[in-house]
Write a protein that holds these residues in place. Structure first.
Motif, short mmCIF file in Angstrom:
data_model
loop_
_atom_site.label_atom_id
_atom_site.label_comp_id
_atom_site.label_asym_id
_atom_site.label_seq_id
_atom_site.Cartn_x
_atom_site.Cartn_y
_atom_site.Cartn_z
N ILE A 1 10.08 -16.87 6.78
CA ILE A 1 10.53 -15.57 7.28
C ILE A 1 9.48 -14.57 6.82
CG2 ILE A 1 12.26 -13.73 7.10
CD1 ILE A 1 14.37 -15.89 6.65
N TRP A 2 8.91 -13.83 7.78
CA TRP A 2 7.92 -12.82 7.41
C TRP A 2 8.50 -11.43 7.68
CZ3 TRP A 2 6.40 -9.56 11.25
CH2 TRP A 2 6.51 -10.01 12.57
N ILE A 3 8.11 -10.50 6.83
CA ILE A 3 8.60 -9.12 6.92
C ILE A 3 7.41 -8.19 6.78
CG2 ILE A 3 10.10 -7.37 5.88
CD1 ILE A 3 11.80 -9.70 4.77
N ALA A 4 7.24 -7.29 7.74
CA ALA A 4 6.19 -6.27 7.68
C ALA A 4 6.88 -4.91 7.80
CB ALA A 4 5.18 -6.46 8.80
N SER A 5 6.75 -4.09 6.76
CA SER A 5 7.47 -2.81 6.72
C SER A 5 6.52 -1.64 6.60
CB SER A 5 8.42 -2.78 5.53
OG SER A 5 9.37 -3.80 5.62
N VAL A 6 6.88 -0.56 7.28
CA VAL A 6 6.15 0.70 7.17
C VAL A 6 7.20 1.80 7.03
CG1 VAL A 6 4.55 2.30 8.27
CG2 VAL A 6 4.28 -0.15 8.64
N PHE A 7 7.11 2.55 5.94
CA PHE A 7 7.98 3.69 5.70
C PHE A 7 7.09 4.93 5.79
CE2 PHE A 7 10.63 0.94 2.56
CZ PHE A 7 11.07 0.15 3.61
N ILE A 8 7.30 5.78 6.79
CA ILE A 8 6.43 6.92 7.04
C ILE A 8 7.18 8.22 6.76
CG2 ILE A 8 5.07 8.14 8.79
CD1 ILE A 8 4.71 5.45 10.19
N GLY A 9 6.48 9.14 6.10
CA GLY A 9 7.06 10.46 5.81
C GLY A 9 8.11 10.43 4.73
N LEU A 10 7.97 9.56 3.77
CA LEU A 10 8.95 9.37 2.71
C LEU A 10 8.99 10.59 1.79
CD1 LEU A 10 10.68 6.85 1.85
CD2 LEU A 10 8.95 6.46 0.12
N ARG A 11 10.17 11.20 1.72
CA ARG A 11 10.38 12.38 0.86
C ARG A 11 11.67 12.20 0.09
NH1 ARG A 11 7.27 16.84 2.47
NH2 ARG A 11 6.32 16.57 4.51
N ASP A 12 11.65 12.62 -1.17
CA ASP A 12 12.85 12.57 -1.99
C ASP A 12 13.80 13.69 -1.61
OD1 ASP A 12 11.98 10.38 -3.48
OD2 ASP A 12 10.96 11.64 -4.96
N ILE B 1 0.86 -1.18 0.00
CA ILE B 1 0.00 0.00 0.00
C ILE B 1 0.90 1.23 0.00
CG2 ILE B 1 -1.74 1.31 1.26
CD1 ILE B 1 -2.58 -1.34 2.58
N GLU B 2 0.63 2.14 -0.93
CA GLU B 2 1.37 3.39 -1.00
C GLU B 2 0.33 4.52 -0.94
OE1 GLU B 2 4.18 5.57 -4.26
OE2 GLU B 2 4.52 3.43 -3.89
N THR B 3 0.45 5.40 0.07
CA THR B 3 -0.51 6.49 0.24
C THR B 3 0.23 7.81 0.40
OG1 THR B 3 -0.59 6.08 2.63
CG2 THR B 3 -2.31 5.07 1.32
N MET B 4 -0.41 8.87 -0.07
CA MET B 4 0.13 10.22 0.09
C MET B 4 -0.34 10.78 1.43
SD MET B 4 2.00 10.77 -2.51
CE MET B 4 2.34 12.51 -2.38
N LYS C 1 5.03 10.49 1.71
CA LYS C 1 4.35 9.24 1.38
C LYS C 1 4.44 8.28 2.55
CE LYS C 1 5.66 8.80 -3.46
NZ LYS C 1 6.41 7.96 -4.37
N LYS C 2 3.54 7.32 2.53
CA LYS C 2 3.59 6.22 3.48
C LYS C 2 3.51 4.93 2.65
CE LYS C 2 1.01 4.10 7.26
NZ LYS C 2 -0.21 4.18 8.07
N ILE C 3 4.51 4.07 2.83
CA ILE C 3 4.54 2.81 2.10
C ILE C 3 4.50 1.68 3.12
CG2 ILE C 3 5.90 1.30 0.60
CD1 ILE C 3 7.06 3.80 -0.69
N GLU C 4 3.59 0.75 2.89
CA GLU C 4 3.48 -0.43 3.75
C GLU C 4 3.54 -1.67 2.85
OE1 GLU C 4 0.35 -0.22 6.97
OE2 GLU C 4 -0.32 1.37 5.61
N PHE C 5 4.31 -2.66 3.27
CA PHE C 5 4.27 -3.93 2.56
C PHE C 5 4.51 -5.07 3.54
CE2 PHE C 5 8.61 -2.36 1.96
CZ PHE C 5 9.40 -3.46 2.24
N ARG C 6 3.98 -6.23 3.17
CA ARG C 6 4.12 -7.43 4.00
C ARG C 6 4.47 -8.59 3.09
NH1 ARG C 6 3.46 -9.75 8.72
NH2 ARG C 6 2.50 -11.78 8.91
#
Length: 161
Positions: free
Chosen positions: A76-87, A47-50, A56-61
């Motif tokens: 092996i499970w991986i749950a990631s959240v990237f919050i406030g993503l800016r270039d 999921i990628e949301t503005m 941006k906020k990117i979540e993946f599992r």
């Protein structure tokens, strides 16, 4: 019936700062593929949301599996959240590099899925006395691979620190 044997309940890798997120994403996929865990069906969610304010906020599992034997599968499970993503663009060795700045929060865990057929007295004796040593060996093997992944992730995240 599948019995889950937890090897690592949950480990958190957190990095606040700079990271090349697309390269990190590909690098983790390649690592998992090299060790036999990656298949295209591993991605359970993306999921990628503005966010308000431009980030941006990117979540993946991911749930990555590797068959160890006909009765045992490493997971092996991986749950990631990237919050406030800016270039952002940085200068490094006379080169401009495009990176992303964010709060990178990754949670990982590992388990062994054991396929059990039948139940009863003979099954419990078989599990308790015959398979027990093999399960312990598998737990150590999966734990070592998992720790290698976590350490490699931390090392990758600190390249631009």
């Amino acid at each position: 019936m599948i019995q889950n044997i937890i090897v690592v309940p949950e480990t958190r890798v957190r990095h606040i700062g700079l990271l090349d997120t697309s390269e990190f994403y590909r690098w983790v996929q390649r690592w998992l593929q090299f060790y036999g865990y990656w298949k295209d069906s591993n991605e359970k969610m993306y999921i990628e949301t503005m966010l308000p304010g431009g980030g941006k906020k990117i979540e993946f599992r991911w749930e990555c599996k590797r068959k160890k034997s006909s009765y045992f599968t490493y997971v092996i499970w991986i749950a990631s959240v990237f919050i406030g993503l800016r270039d952002v663009e940085i200068q490094r060795d006379d080169k401009k590099i495009k990176l992303q700045r964010a709060d990178f929060d990754i949670r990982l865990g590992a388990r062994i899925e054991k396929l059990t057929k039948g139940a009863g007295f003979l099954r419990s004796i078989y599990d308790r006395f015959i398979v027990r040593r093999r399960i312990e060996e598998y737990k150590i093997d999966l734990y070592d691979k998992f720790q290698q992944l976590v350490n490699d992730m931390k090392e990758f995240m600190n390249v631009y620190a």
